[in-house]
Design a protein around this motif. Structure first.
Motif, PDB file in Angstrom:
ATOM      1  N   GLU A  37      42.535  31.507  18.295  1.00  0.00           N
ATOM      2  CA  GLU A  37      43.388  32.091  19.335  1.00  0.00           C
ATOM      3  C   GLU A  37      44.826  31.921  18.867  1.00  0.00           C
ATOM      4  O   GLU A  37      45.242  30.839  18.485  1.00  0.00           O
ATOM      5  CB  GLU A  37      43.214  31.350  20.666  1.00  0.00           C
ATOM      6  N   PHE A  38      45.565  33.010  18.873  1.00  0.00           N
ATOM      7  CA  PHE A  38      47.011  32.950  18.660  1.00  0.00           C
ATOM      8  C   PHE A  38      47.670  33.110  20.007  1.00  0.00           C
ATOM      9  O   PHE A  38      47.210  33.893  20.855  1.00  0.00           O
ATOM     10  CB  PHE A  38      47.487  34.084  17.741  1.00  0.00           C
ATOM     11  N   TYR A  39      48.750  32.385  20.229  1.00  0.00           N
ATOM     12  CA  TYR A  39      49.487  32.545  21.477  1.00  0.00           C
ATOM     13  C   TYR A  39      50.971  32.320  21.240  1.00  0.00           C
ATOM     14  O   TYR A  39      51.369  31.623  20.321  1.00  0.00           O
ATOM     15  CB  TYR A  39      48.946  31.631  22.574  1.00  0.00           C
ATOM     16  N   CYS A  40      51.767  32.966  22.081  1.00  0.00           N
ATOM     17  CA  CYS A  40      53.216  32.857  21.966  1.00  0.00           C
ATOM     18  C   CYS A  40      53.846  32.835  23.352  1.00  0.00           C
ATOM     19  O   CYS A  40      53.275  33.320  24.322  1.00  0.00           O
ATOM     20  CB  CYS A  40      53.794  33.994  21.136  1.00  0.00           C
ATOM     21  N   ASN A  41      55.040  32.277  23.400  1.00  0.00           N
ATOM     22  CA  ASN A  41      55.778  32.152  24.645  1.00  0.00           C
ATOM     23  C   ASN A  41      56.413  33.483  25.032  1.00  0.00           C
ATOM     24  O   ASN A  41      57.006  34.154  24.190  1.00  0.00           O
ATOM     25  CB  ASN A  41      56.858  31.074  24.468  1.00  0.00           C
ATOM     26  N   MET A  69      52.535  32.218  28.497  1.00  0.00           N
ATOM     27  CA  MET A  69      52.081  32.531  27.141  1.00  0.00           C
ATOM     28  C   MET A  69      51.216  33.785  27.098  1.00  0.00           C
ATOM     29  O   MET A  69      50.382  34.010  27.971  1.00  0.00           O
ATOM     30  CB  MET A  69      51.246  31.377  26.577  1.00  0.00           C
ATOM     31  N   LEU A  70      51.415  34.561  26.041  1.00  0.00           N
ATOM     32  CA  LEU A  70      50.563  35.694  25.720  1.00  0.00           C
ATOM     33  C   LEU A  70      49.585  35.227  24.654  1.00  0.00           C
ATOM     34  O   LEU A  70      49.995  34.602  23.674  1.00  0.00           O
ATOM     35  CB  LEU A  70      51.402  36.857  25.187  1.00  0.00           C
ATOM     36  N   ALA A  71      48.299  35.510  24.833  1.00  0.00           N
ATOM     37  CA  ALA A  71      47.271  35.029  23.901  1.00  0.00           C
ATOM     38  C   ALA A  71      46.382  36.174  23.447  1.00  0.00           C
ATOM     39  O   ALA A  71      46.107  37.104  24.207  1.00  0.00           O
ATOM     40  CB  ALA A  71      46.410  33.959  24.570  1.00  0.00           C
ATOM     41  N   VAL A  72      45.931  36.078  22.203  1.00  0.00           N
ATOM     42  CA  VAL A  72      44.940  37.005  21.679  1.00  0.00           C
ATOM     43  C   VAL A  72      43.825  36.168  21.063  1.00  0.00           C
ATOM     44  O   VAL A  72      44.064  35.261  20.272  1.00  0.00           O
ATOM     45  CB  VAL A  72      45.548  38.019  20.674  1.00  0.00           C
ATOM     46  N   PHE A  73      42.599  36.469  21.488  1.00  0.00           N
ATOM     47  CA  PHE A  73      41.420  35.704  21.077  1.00  0.00           C
ATOM     48  C   PHE A  73      40.676  36.485  19.988  1.00  0.00           C
ATOM     49  O   PHE A  73      40.319  37.636  20.201  1.00  0.00           O
ATOM     50  CB  PHE A  73      40.495  35.469  22.271  1.00  0.00           C
TER      51      PHE A  73
END
Length: 122
Positions: A37-41, A69-73
């Motif tokens: 999972e990548f995530y960013c503020n 946070m925005l996340a992409v799994f």
């Protein structure tokens, strides 16, 4: 989304949280990784909590309102028991990666995440 030179395109749902994310674009910020999972503020984005779930699938794009946070799994996370990712907390699923999200494995160790809206017609 571009992470470590790897680009994926996501289709967002027609909901208020997804629109709030779009309204905050473009962004280029430090990216974090938790399993696959990548995530960013994304400060200042309001989470309308259309969905509050820990049930996500590979390829889901979600917003975690508590952390902004925005996340992409793109695979398993440390909380996964099976093949599906499991977020650390309830998230609002706002979209899905088009194509194979597992290409993001090539971005492991990336330091930046750029999120931008595609021009109309693409």
């Amino acid at each position: 989304m571009t992470i470590g030179g790897i680009q994926v395109i996501a289709q967002l749902k027609p909901n208020r949280t997804a629109q709030a994310v779009v309204d905050a674009l473009p962004i280029e910020v430090p990216v974090n990784q938790w399993g696959e999972e990548f995530y960013c503020n994304m400060p200042g984005v309001k989470d309308y909590r259309e969905v509050a779930t820990t049930q996500v699938k590979v390829g889901d794009v979600a917003f975690w309102g508590m952390g902004g946070m925005l996340a992409v799994f793109f695979g398993r996370t440390p909380m996964s028991l099976g093949d599906d990712p499991v977020p650390a907390d309830r998230v609002n699923v706002i979209g899905k990666v088009i194509g194979d999200p597992k290409v993001l494995r090539e971005a492991t160790g990336a330091s930046l995440m750029r999120v931008e809206q595609l021009p109309e017609g693409i």
